[in-house]
Motif scaffolding. Structure first.
Motif, PDB file in Angstrom:
ATOM      1  N   UNK A  16       0.839  -1.203   0.000  1.00  0.00           N
ATOM      2  CA  UNK A  16       0.000   0.000   0.000  1.00  0.00           C
ATOM      3  C   UNK A  16       0.876   1.256   0.000  1.00  0.00           C
ATOM      4  N   UNK A  19      -9.882  -1.843   5.254  1.00  0.00           N
ATOM      5  CA  UNK A  19      -9.253  -0.902   4.311  1.00  0.00           C
ATOM      6  C   UNK A  19      -7.910  -1.366   3.761  1.00  0.00           C
ATOM      7  N   UNK A  63     -17.216   1.453   1.724  1.00  0.00           N
ATOM      8  CA  UNK A  63     -16.906   0.688   2.929  1.00  0.00           C
ATOM      9  C   UNK A  63     -18.140   0.029   3.514  1.00  0.00           C
ATOM     10  N   UNK A  69      -4.893  -2.988   1.827  1.00  0.00           N
ATOM     11  CA  UNK A  69      -4.752  -3.154   0.364  1.00  0.00           C
ATOM     12  C   UNK A  69      -5.262  -1.924  -0.391  1.00  0.00           C
ATOM     13  N   UNK A  70      -5.760  -0.938   0.339  1.00  0.00           N
ATOM     14  CA  UNK A  70      -6.270   0.345  -0.174  1.00  0.00           C
ATOM     15  C   UNK A  70      -7.039   0.248  -1.491  1.00  0.00           C
ATOM     16  N   UNK A 112      -7.492   7.225   8.891  1.00  0.00           N
ATOM     17  CA  UNK A 112      -8.018   6.048   9.582  1.00  0.00           C
ATOM     18  C   UNK A 112      -6.970   5.300  10.401  1.00  0.00           C
ATOM     19  N   UNK A 142      -6.876  -1.367  -9.092  1.00  0.00           N
ATOM     20  CA  UNK A 142      -5.782  -0.436  -9.380  1.00  0.00           C
ATOM     21  C   UNK A 142      -5.396  -0.515 -10.859  1.00  0.00           C
ATOM     22  N   UNK A 201      -1.318   6.230   4.247  1.00  0.00           N
ATOM     23  CA  UNK A 201      -1.372   5.651   2.893  1.00  0.00           C
ATOM     24  C   UNK A 201      -2.797   5.248   2.509  1.00  0.00           C
ATOM     25  N   UNK A 202      -3.690   5.193   3.505  1.00  0.00           N
ATOM     26  CA  UNK A 202      -5.059   4.772   3.206  1.00  0.00           C
ATOM     27  C   UNK A 202      -5.962   5.940   2.821  1.00  0.00           C
TER      28      UNK A 202
END
Lengths: 232, 731
Positions: free
Chosen positions: A12, B420, B428, B422-423, A135, B440, A201-202
């Motif tokens: 990520x 969340x 959600x 692995x973005x 988050x 991606x 990163x989220x």
């Protein structure tokens, strides 16, 4: 991006560095011992070594941690996110320790963070007091340190990020894990090693509904690009 | 051995005789044990196989239907989605934390055994009433186990659903779905081809845990079930995470001929299935299997269900490379045997042959013809059972529904799951009818959901089965996704009881017809019988997991009312049916006589309208009417958006049925007034009813019938009840 066995946010962070920030980055396997040539080393989130014993307690003995310690001592930028923060605490690169969340449950939710120190390499693109939505996702994020250490951290402006509500107020409800003084992120005395529980990163891409994490990534980027490089 | 040796392995005397006939001799103890697990209902589908043929399995985009570890569908650009759902009900009833955790581990291995990276988990859970302390223990244990395992392996838990009903008090349902992403040119297959090729056991060591797990899953729970705790496996998610990375690296480098996970029935099942698919034979020496305890018998080694193990057949000459990759990930690998050409499954103990049976025979458990009979309770449901007094206060009735655990907010659950990592999670848990993941490097996204209302299925299995499929499709369509494939988990009682088997066949018939009507093939699935304890079966509960494709992620749609002044519109027709509803259950304590009717042509039209309306950006919110009916759907849109709405309804019949009836084929949507003509046109084109109910705005949900105010509740009050219900019961 240091990869320990059990790291799970490594890809990520690499995605954000390469695809979002357009920078170079690569994975560093936990057995590697050479970090020369990097501007910044990130210890990503996850469950290094299964978090067995204690989060970060085994990872600190990885060969790469000797290199990280040397890299930090030489003024290199080190960012520990979530499990990475826990590893930095266990390795003694940051003071204090993590306890299990006061809820005794894993917590994955949005938190709001107030930037308490906007003069670090990791926060220069933020306004002092700016509130960011970032988050968290952890089981052991309840920051603990003895009163003297906490007083020292506050006095030296080492508390960089604090859990607050949407209005920027420091309340017990805004604290997702019971951390002392709502601490979400701290920096070392030299200002080059930051540990934080939330995951910037989220929240760095519009498609994920939140780009507040970019303030932290952009800080890092502009610091490095302006030749900030090593902080000693 | 006793004089009735078949009983010890859960087989019948007839089956024992069939085995004797196949072998031309009596099986020895080990051979009988291997047949026992392979011919268990859990592994052999010996009751359900003929019924499962009713499902449609084909579509141009299906790359792999049932038969491999999981189903695969193509989504374009050389990418494919792999998915499957599996139950772990019995282990979770006995040891909820490890039972649920190893349920996650098992289904995840099915996905990466195909060479796919697991990208999402969903959990479909059923529990008894939260008033019951043991149910609270089961509920928190199951959620804790899913959280512990799923979070550690770095696969986000993005969705699912939970129902609470006394029918599940002692036999909870824990169904886990895993979704993976694959490059079409990097697929692994679970085959052991190439006689002479080595067979390697990879990952954890083998212990005595989980002995007879498959047989345990193939009997009903009873008074002494707690003593079966040793049959429950113990998971190590850290090892699983390493195994994921190592196996994906093996597949990526092209080191393997075949890869298969070890689940129920352990080495016996994995090895014989791999050989069976390739038409080869297999030889295993149990002394070569790395153990975690001493003194294990060949029998124990062959049927142990120790977790986090895979069976790999390396490309000839690349065994060293395989071992090196595993060592890099701190995992053990051992050559335990080889592929042969004679079609036999031969087990050796330090060279000496201790079992020798045809591979085919292990997979060839004869079908058990099951009797079917319409259950008597269906006749006993009195007509008029749906009649119920109107509430004194419709607002109070709405608040009571919102705080019923089945409908109430589930944040207590999903905030314990990392949803969340692995973005990719663009939509959600709790935000919409389905979870949506971005892919991606692509404009596309995946929408994922699970559904299945056991109460409807109890009242009318055919309709309940059809609704499970229709609702799943509606959920995906509300997010703008076109449904592409189904996996299912069929949870029923003892198949030997004619009324249970009738329910099973009817439910599958309903699901199959809905899948055909909506053009969605079934690509994988699992059957879980024997969900009963002390003679009481759970509600017949078919759970549908569905995957859909969002073509353009620039236009996400959730259930949140987002703009004051937007029109609030109902797609579909109010039918005023209270049967099977949560309202009827709360008001009268009975399920009713029949579930809402399902009209598959209308469902199809609704899905079309939603996919097109969301896809062209007409809508600002979309949410299907499900449990709790129209009023709850409106309330949930208000809650998600943090703003109110004023709507008006018309009815000549029961207002309770209008507000809280769970009639199918409906969705609440919001849109800017300027888009209304295009939506109306779209609906006309599909022959779908559409009506304007009112507008988004204000701080309260107001529902009027004519000039009479039925509901007038501030959104914050709705929130307090909806969010507070489960935490309050669990504290």
């Amino acid at each position: 991006m240091v990869v320990f066995p059990g790291s799970n946010c490594d890809a990520d962070v690499l995605h954000v560095v390469q695809q979002v920030l357009g920078q170079e980055g690569r994975f560093v396997w936990h057995r590697e011992e050479d970090l020369s040539g990097f501007d910044c080393v990130v210890l990503p989130g996850g469950f290094s070594y299964g978090d067995y014993l204690r989060p970060g307690a085994i990872a600190r003995f990885s060969p790469v941690m000797r290199a990280v310690t040397a890299f930090a001592a030489a003024g290199g930028l080190v960012l520990g996110i979530c499990n990475g923060f826990q590893v930095l605490l266990e390795a003694g690169l940051l003071p204090g320790a993590m306890l299990v969340n006061d809820s005794v449950q894993f917590r994955c939710l949005e938190t709001w963070l107030r930037v308490e120190n906007a003069a670090t390499p990791f926060t220069v693109a933020c306004r002092p007091g700016q509130v960011l939505r970032v988050p968290v996702a952890h089981h052991e994020g309840n920051y603990y340190a003895d009163p003297a250490t906490l007083a020292e951290l506050e006095a030296q402006a080492q508390v960089v990020l604090r859990y607050v509500n949407q209005n920027g107020e420091e309340t017990p409800e805004a604290n997702p894990n019971g951390s002392a003084r709502n601490i979400a992120g701290i920096i070392n005395r030299y200002g080059n090693v930051l540990g934080l529980m939330p995951h910037p990163e989220r929240c760095a891409e519009p498609i994920l509904g939140n780009t507040d994490g970019r303030y932290l990534w952009n800080s890092l980027l502009s610091w490095v690009q302006q030749g900030g490089g090593r902080v000693v | 051995m006793s004089d009735r040796p078949w009983e010890e392995v859960g087989l019948t005397e007839t089956e024992y005789e069939q085995i004797t006939e196949i072998l031309g001799r009596r099986p020895n103890e080990l051979e009988l044990g291997m047949f026992g697990v392979m011919w268990s209902e859990h592994c052999s589908y010996k009751s359900s196989r003929p019924v499962l043929r009713l499902f449609p399995y084909e579509a141009p985009w299906v790359l792999q239907g049932p038969g491999e570890n999981a189903g695969v569908i193509a989504i374009g650009d050389g990418r494919a989605v792999v998915f499957k759902m599996e139950s772990h009900n019995h282990p979770s009833a006995i040891e909820p934390f490890q039972g649920a955790a190893t349920g996650v581990g098992g289904i995840v291995r099915d996905i990466f055994a195909m060479g796919a990276r697991p990208i999402a988990l969903l959990d479909s859970l059923r529990f008894g009433s939260l008033e019951d302390p043991r149910v609270r223990y089961l509920f928190s244990g199951v959620v804790g186990g899913i959280s512990w395992y799923g979070n550690c392996i770095g696969v986000p838990t993005v969705g699912g659903e939970i129902y609470f009903d006394t029918a599940y008090a002692t036999n909870p349902l824990v169904n886990v779905m895993c979704v993976g992403l694959l490059s079409e040119d990097k697929t692994a297959r679970a085959v052991a081809s190439g006689p002479g090729n080595k067979v390697m056991l990879v990952g954890a060591r083998t212990g005595r845990d989980g002995i007879h797990g498959a047989s345990f899953a193939s009997e009903e729970l009873g008074e002494d079930s707690l003593r079966r705790r040793p049959a429950v496996q113990v998971g190590d998610p850290f090892k699983e995470k390493l195994l994921i990375e190592a196996c994906l690296e093996l597949v990526d480098r092209g080191c393997l001929v075949g890869l298969q996970d070890l689940g129920a029935a352990g080495i016996t099942s994995a090895a014989s299935e791999m050989a069976g698919r390739a038409g080869t034979g297999m030889e295993i020496d149990v002394t070569l299997v790395p153990r975690r305890e001493e003194g294990m018998t060949p029998y124990e080694v062959m049927i142990s269900e120790s977790q986090e193990r895979m069976l790999a057949v390396p490309q000839p000459g690349r065994e060293e490379e395989v071992a090196e990759i595993l060592a890099k990930w701190d995992l053990e690998a051992a050559v335990i045997g080889q592929v042969t050409s004679d079609g036999m499954f031969r087990v050796r103990d330090a060279g000496r042959v201790v079992a020798e049976v045809p591979v085919e025979a292990l997979a060839a458990c004869p079908v058990i013809p099951r009797e079917k009979a319409r259950p008597a309770y269906l006749e006993e449901q009195a007509t008029g059972a749906e009649e119920v007094p109107e509430p004194d206060d419709y607002g109070v009735a709405l608040l009571n529904l919102l705080s019923s655990p089945t409908i109430a907010g589930k944040a207590w659950v999903w905030r314990q799951y990392d949803h969340m990592v692995q973005i990719n999670t663009a939509v959600r848990p709790g935000a919409a009818d389905a979870a949506v993941l971005r892919l991606k490097g692509s404009r596309q996204g995946l929408a994922l959901t699970t559904d299945g209302n056991g109460r409807y299925t109890y009242l009318d299995p055919y309709t309940g089965g059809a609704i499970a499929v229709a609702e799943a499709a509606r959920n995906l369509a509300c997010c703008g996704a076109r449904p592409l494939g189904v996996t299912d988990c069929l949870n029923f009682g003892h198949p030997g009881r004619p009324e249970i088997f009738w329910q099973f066949e009817e439910a599958v018939r309903g699901m199959a017809e809905a899948c055909r009507a909506l053009g969605v093939p079934v690509v994988s699935g699992n059957v879980s019988f024997y969900n009963e304890s002390s003679g009481e079966a759970v509600y017949p509960t078919p759970v549908v997991g569905m995957v859909g494709l969002v073509e353009d992620m620039e236009r996400p749609c959730t259930m949140a009312f987002t703009n004051d002044g937007d029109l609030v519109v109902l797609l579909g027709e109010n039918t005023g049916e209270l049967g099977g509803s949560e309202y009827l259950w709360l008001a009268a304590g009975r399920p009713g006589a029949r579930p809402p009717r399902v009209d598959l042509a209308r469902e199809k039209a609704l899905v079309e309208v939603l996919v097109q309306a969301v896809g062209t950006g007409l809508l600002t919110a979309a949410h299907d009417c499900a449990e709790g009916g129209l009023a709850v759907a409106l309330a949930e849109c208000c809650l998600a958006g943090g703003r109110g709405a004023r709507v008006k309804v018309t009815s000549s019949g029961s207002l309770a049925a209008l507000l809280f009836g769970e009639g199918q084929g409906r969705a609440v949507v919001s849109l800017p007034e300027a888009n209304w003509p295009r939506l109306e046109e779209l609906c006309q084109g599909q022959g779908l009813s559409v009506q304007v109910l009112g507008r988004v705005g204000g701080g309260a949900l107001e529902i009027k019938a004519g000039d009479r105010v039925l509901v007038q509740v501030p959104v914050e009050e709705l929130r307090t009840r909806w969010e507070g219900a489960i935490p309050c019961l669990m504290s």
